[in-house]
Design a protein around this motif. Structure first.
Motif, PDB file in Angstrom:
ATOM      1  N   GLY A  76      30.414 -13.042  13.981  1.00 47.44           N
ATOM      2  CA  GLY A  76      29.564 -13.513  12.891  1.00 47.44           C
ATOM      3  C   GLY A  76      28.746 -12.388  12.283  1.00 47.44           C
ATOM      4  N   PHE A  77      28.469 -12.515  10.994  1.00 46.57           N
ATOM      5  CA  PHE A  77      27.691 -11.513  10.280  1.00 46.57           C
ATOM      6  C   PHE A  77      26.488 -12.186   9.616  1.00 46.57           C
ATOM      7  CE2 PHE A  77      32.023  -9.963  10.450  1.00 46.57           C
ATOM      8  CZ  PHE A  77      31.862  -8.645  10.864  1.00 46.57           C
ATOM      9  N   GLY A  78      25.380 -11.430   9.517  1.00 45.76           N
ATOM     10  CA  GLY A  78      24.187 -11.980   8.907  1.00 45.76           C
ATOM     11  C   GLY A  78      23.327 -10.899   8.285  1.00 45.76           C
ATOM     12  N   LEU A  79      22.235 -11.337   7.633  1.00 45.27           N
ATOM     13  CA  LEU A  79      21.357 -10.418   6.924  1.00 45.27           C
ATOM     14  C   LEU A  79      19.922 -10.941   6.968  1.00 45.27           C
ATOM     15  CD1 LEU A  79      20.946  -7.984   4.956  1.00 45.27           C
ATOM     16  CD2 LEU A  79      21.400  -9.594   3.079  1.00 45.27           C
ATOM     17  N   ASP A  80      18.995 -10.080   7.378  1.00 44.43           N
ATOM     18  CA  ASP A  80      17.570 -10.395   7.351  1.00 44.43           C
ATOM     19  C   ASP A  80      16.885  -9.478   6.343  1.00 44.43           C
ATOM     20  OD1 ASP A  80      18.130 -12.118   9.415  1.00 44.43           O
ATOM     21  OD2 ASP A  80      17.309 -10.825  10.987  1.00 44.43           O
ATOM     22  N   ILE A  81      16.060 -10.055   5.478  1.00 41.83           N
ATOM     23  CA  ILE A  81      15.393  -9.286   4.434  1.00 41.83           C
ATOM     24  C   ILE A  81      13.885  -9.514   4.513  1.00 41.83           C
ATOM     25  CG2 ILE A  81      15.113  -8.987   1.940  1.00 41.83           C
ATOM     26  CD1 ILE A  81      17.994  -9.798   1.590  1.00 41.83           C
ATOM     27  N   SER A  82      13.126  -8.452   4.328  1.00 38.88           N
ATOM     28  CA  SER A  82      11.675  -8.553   4.367  1.00 38.88           C
ATOM     29  C   SER A  82      11.065  -7.706   3.263  1.00 38.88           C
ATOM     30  CB  SER A  82      11.151  -8.072   5.736  1.00 38.88           C
ATOM     31  OG  SER A  82       9.743  -8.084   5.773  1.00 38.88           O
ATOM     32  N   THR A  83      10.034  -8.221   2.617  1.00 40.88           N
ATOM     33  CA  THR A  83       9.322  -7.447   1.612  1.00 40.88           C
ATOM     34  C   THR A  83       7.855  -7.847   1.651  1.00 40.88           C
ATOM     35  OG1 THR A  83       9.273  -6.829  -0.736  1.00 40.88           O
ATOM     36  CG2 THR A  83       9.734  -9.123  -0.230  1.00 40.88           C
ATOM     37  N   LEU A  84       6.958  -6.894   1.374  1.00 33.62           N
ATOM     38  CA  LEU A  84       5.536  -7.183   1.440  1.00 33.62           C
ATOM     39  C   LEU A  84       4.780  -6.406   0.369  1.00 33.62           C
ATOM     40  CD1 LEU A  84       3.638  -4.687   2.791  1.00 33.62           C
ATOM     41  CD2 LEU A  84       4.940  -5.328   4.806  1.00 33.62           C
ATOM     42  N   VAL A  85       3.582  -6.915   0.056  1.00 29.82           N
ATOM     43  CA  VAL A  85       2.664  -6.229  -0.828  1.00 29.82           C
ATOM     44  C   VAL A  85       1.270  -6.370  -0.233  1.00 29.82           C
ATOM     45  CG1 VAL A  85       2.322  -8.280  -2.260  1.00 29.82           C
ATOM     46  CG2 VAL A  85       1.802  -6.021  -3.196  1.00 29.82           C
ATOM     47  N   ALA A  86       0.495  -5.282  -0.263  1.00 28.30           N
ATOM     48  CA  ALA A  86      -0.854  -5.264   0.301  1.00 28.30           C
ATOM     49  C   ALA A  86      -1.858  -4.903  -0.786  1.00 28.30           C
ATOM     50  CB  ALA A  86      -0.937  -4.261   1.449  1.00 28.30           C
ATOM     51  N   SER A 107      -5.761   9.811  -4.782  1.00 25.85           N
ATOM     52  CA  SER A 107      -5.925  11.269  -4.864  1.00 25.85           C
ATOM     53  C   SER A 107      -7.371  11.707  -4.677  1.00 25.85           C
ATOM     54  CB  SER A 107      -5.404  11.782  -6.213  1.00 25.85           C
ATOM     55  OG  SER A 107      -6.069  11.123  -7.286  1.00 25.85           O
ATOM     56  N   ASP A 108      -8.339  10.830  -4.989  1.00 25.81           N
ATOM     57  CA  ASP A 108      -9.746  11.205  -4.842  1.00 25.81           C
ATOM     58  C   ASP A 108     -10.316  10.847  -3.470  1.00 25.81           C
ATOM     59  OD1 ASP A 108      -9.856   8.480  -4.977  1.00 25.81           O
ATOM     60  OD2 ASP A 108     -11.369   8.389  -6.570  1.00 25.81           O
ATOM     61  N   GLY A 109      -9.462  10.365  -2.558  1.00 29.46           N
ATOM     62  CA  GLY A 109      -9.911  10.022  -1.223  1.00 29.46           C
ATOM     63  C   GLY A 109     -10.316   8.582  -1.049  1.00 29.46           C
ATOM     64  N   SER A 110     -10.423   7.812  -2.131  1.00 28.95           N
ATOM     65  CA  SER A 110     -10.728   6.390  -2.028  1.00 28.95           C
ATOM     66  C   SER A 110      -9.446   5.628  -1.721  1.00 28.95           C
ATOM     67  CB  SER A 110     -11.354   5.886  -3.320  1.00 28.95           C
ATOM     68  OG  SER A 110     -10.441   5.999  -4.403  1.00 28.95           O
ATOM     69  N   ALA A 111      -9.588   4.357  -1.405  1.00 29.80           N
ATOM     70  CA  ALA A 111      -8.421   3.553  -1.064  1.00 29.80           C
ATOM     71  C   ALA A 111      -7.597   3.211  -2.296  1.00 29.80           C
ATOM     72  CB  ALA A 111      -8.863   2.274  -0.370  1.00 29.80           C
ATOM     73  N   ASP A 112      -6.278   3.207  -2.146  1.00 31.80           N
ATOM     74  CA  ASP A 112      -5.407   2.723  -3.216  1.00 31.80           C
ATOM     75  C   ASP A 112      -5.700   1.251  -3.497  1.00 31.80           C
ATOM     76  OD1 ASP A 112      -3.871   4.833  -4.128  1.00 31.80           O
ATOM     77  OD2 ASP A 112      -2.423   4.656  -2.495  1.00 31.80           O
ATOM     78  N   HIS A 113      -5.354   0.807  -4.701  1.00 32.72           N
ATOM     79  CA  HIS A 113      -5.546  -0.604  -5.043  1.00 32.72           C
ATOM     80  C   HIS A 113      -4.507  -1.483  -4.350  1.00 32.72           C
ATOM     81  CE1 HIS A 113      -8.655   0.305  -7.913  1.00 32.72           C
ATOM     82  NE2 HIS A 113      -7.864   1.147  -8.567  1.00 32.72           N
ATOM     83  N   SER A 114      -3.284  -0.976  -4.230  1.00 33.71           N
ATOM     84  CA  SER A 114      -2.219  -1.780  -3.635  1.00 33.71           C
ATOM     85  C   SER A 114      -1.072  -0.876  -3.196  1.00 33.71           C
ATOM     86  CB  SER A 114      -1.705  -2.823  -4.627  1.00 33.71           C
ATOM     87  OG  SER A 114      -1.099  -2.191  -5.740  1.00 33.71           O
ATOM     88  N   TRP A 115      -0.223  -1.410  -2.344  1.00 36.37           N
ATOM     89  CA  TRP A 115       1.010  -0.723  -1.961  1.00 36.37           C
ATOM     90  C   TRP A 115       1.979  -1.778  -1.416  1.00 36.37           C
ATOM     91  CZ3 TRP A 115       2.997  -0.369   3.120  1.00 36.37           C
ATOM     92  CH2 TRP A 115       2.158  -0.840   4.135  1.00 36.37           C
ATOM     93  N   GLY A 116       3.227  -1.399  -1.281  1.00 34.87           N
ATOM     94  CA  GLY A 116       4.208  -2.351  -0.785  1.00 34.87           C
ATOM     95  C   GLY A 116       5.431  -1.650  -0.231  1.00 34.87           C
ATOM     96  N   ARG A 117       6.258  -2.418   0.425  1.00 33.90           N
ATOM     97  CA  ARG A 117       7.532  -1.897   0.932  1.00 33.90           C
ATOM     98  C   ARG A 117       8.461  -3.063   1.226  1.00 33.90           C
ATOM     99  NH1 ARG A 117       5.020   0.011   6.602  1.00 33.90           N
ATOM    100  NH2 ARG A 117       5.342  -1.882   7.833  1.00 33.90           N
ATOM    101  N   GLY A 118       9.735  -2.748   1.369  1.00 36.91           N
ATOM    102  CA  GLY A 118      10.729  -3.771   1.671  1.00 36.91           C
ATOM    103  C   GLY A 118      11.857  -3.164   2.477  1.00 36.91           C
TER     104      GLY A 118
END
Length: 446
Positions: A76-86, A107-118
């Protein structure tokens, strides 16, 4: 890349939701699929008593997971997918240390507004054996534990093989080459604390043998190319004492040795800020034992840990590896499989002898279902500093409260409050108080 991943997940979700309920096949790729949308909102506070920036930040993350079933047939074959945004919610430049330990920096050392990955994992199954290949692994093994102590979990990339062909025996083997840390979307190589050059070759194999329903024995061997080789042996036994009573014994032993270029420039191990018989190299034996007595909702824990005097305990931690820049991009903080992996400290330096205890209570016994609380204390002595002196000590007191709503429209909504107070007389770990307030909720889409 993230938009593409999300589009695939939504498309697969639509296929599953629209599948004919009268399908002749009872199980399959679509029929056994599941999708969840989860959220985590977290406040992280770090009050440094030995100088440095006091941290006070809040952020939230949304995560979509699609887990397919397996196709019909002998294989059997399958696929798991995940994506997020912070999303960053609070904490200006003065409250966000430019270390990326909680949230990426601008770049100024403060926190980014958002980021994500998948990412995704491709999987195949034959009988009771599964092979998975992808970049969203979150292993929880004696030789590798993905940290989940911040806003999002750390992910690893590679392949893992799991076999349960023999009843009571689980065999696991794998090779991992990169990791995306708890505050970054950029994968980097793997190393140990102090190493600045990444290894793309972490190999491991081992197994869990359930000898009886109350006794389990574990053995694992791992190798991080150019850093270390590690052997692990564990034993866990539960002795029933009657109605709602038991006594559990948990023994763990690690033997770690230098490998390849370890000790050379870029491949050095900082021994957790402590002593090393051979500077820059891995040379350690660590054992610990924990004994737990449970009675009704009460849990009493006592234990001891001993770190050998030649060097500190080692675990995979790619925190100092950079990715085309001079910054580690939020990749630090891998957890490890010892009872002393506390909120703040690790109690893992050369020569350290640690005694620890914990009391916990499950309030469901008082008709407050879903509420649990615990308090623990750790005290480490005989710590060797970088010059070999062994008169250092440290202690930590941790408190944790968890509550999960059991009924109603918010069923499954969870709240966790953790507070740790750490004090030590060695500058390797500054005295500090940490507070983490976390809200978790997972909604099953189908």
């Amino acid at each position: 890349m993230h938009k593409t991943t999300l589009s695939i997940a939504i498309a697969l979700a639509g296929l599953s939701m629209g599948a004919n309920a009268d399908e002749s096949r009872e199980h399959g790729f679509i029929e056994d699929s599941h999708a969840t949308l989860s959220s985590r909102t977290m406040y992280y506070g770090d009050d440094n008593h030995d100088g440095g920036v006091d941290q006070s930040e809040a952020a939230t993350a949304l995560k979509l997971d699609y887990l397919s079933g397996f196709t019909q047939g002998s294989i059997g074959f399958g696929l798991d997918i995940s994506t997020l945004v912070a999303l960053h919610l609070d904490g200006g430049k003065g409250h966000h240390p430019d270390s990326n330990s909680f949230f990426p920096s601008d770049s100024d050392g403060s926190a980014d507004h958002s980021w994500g990955r998948g990412g995704a994992i491709f999987k195949t199954r034959f009988s009771k054996t599964e092979l998975r290949v992808g970049n969203t692994f979150t292993p929880n093994l004696p030789i590798l534990v993905a940290t989940d102590s911040r806003l999002v979990s750390q992910n690893f990339e590679g392949g893992m093989l799991t076999s349960k062909e023999i009843d009571g025996l689980t065999l696991i083997a794998g090779k991992l080459d990169q990791s995306s840390g708890r505050a970054t979307s950029n994968p980097t190589g793997l190393a140990v604390a102090g190493g600045s050059k990444g290894s793309n070759d972490f190999r491991f194999a081992g197994g869990d043998w359930k000898v009886t329903k109350d006794l389990m024995v574990q053995y694992y061997r791992a190798n991080l190319e150019n850093y270390y080789t590690q052997n692990y042996l564990g034993l866990a036994h539960v002795f029933p004492l009657g109605e709602e009573q038991s006594f559990k014994t948990d023994l763990r032993y690690f033997d770690s040795r230098s490998e390849g270029k370890n000790g050379e420039t870029g491949y050095r191990f900082n021994n957790n800020g402590g002593y090393a018989k051979t500077p820059g190299e891995v040379d350690n034996k660590t054992w610990n034992a924990m004994f737990t007595y449970t009675f009704g909702g009460h849990g009493f824990v006592l234990g001891h840990q001993s770190v050998s005097g030649n060097g500190g305990f080692v675990w995979l931690n790619q925190g100092n590896v950079v990715n085309g820049s001079n910054r580690a991009e939020g990749n630090g903080g891998t957890a490890f499989y010892l009872f002393t992996d506390a909120i703040v400290g690790s109690f893992s330096r050369a020569g350290e002898e640690t005694n620890f205890g914990q009391y916990s209570y499950d309030f469901s016994k008082l008709v407050v279902s879903g509420l649990k609380a615990s308090v623990s204390y750790l005290k480490g002595d005989n710590i060797k500093d970088v010059r070999g002196g062994n008169d250092h000590s440290e202690w930590e007191r941790d408190v944790r409260v968890d509550y999960v709503v059991q009924t109603g429209p918010l069923k499954g909504f969870g709240t966790t409050l953790r507070h740790g107070a750490y004090r030590g007389d060695n500058s390797a770990v500054p005295s500090q108080d940490q507070t983490r307030l976390i809200f978790n909720y997972t909604y099953a889409l189908f």
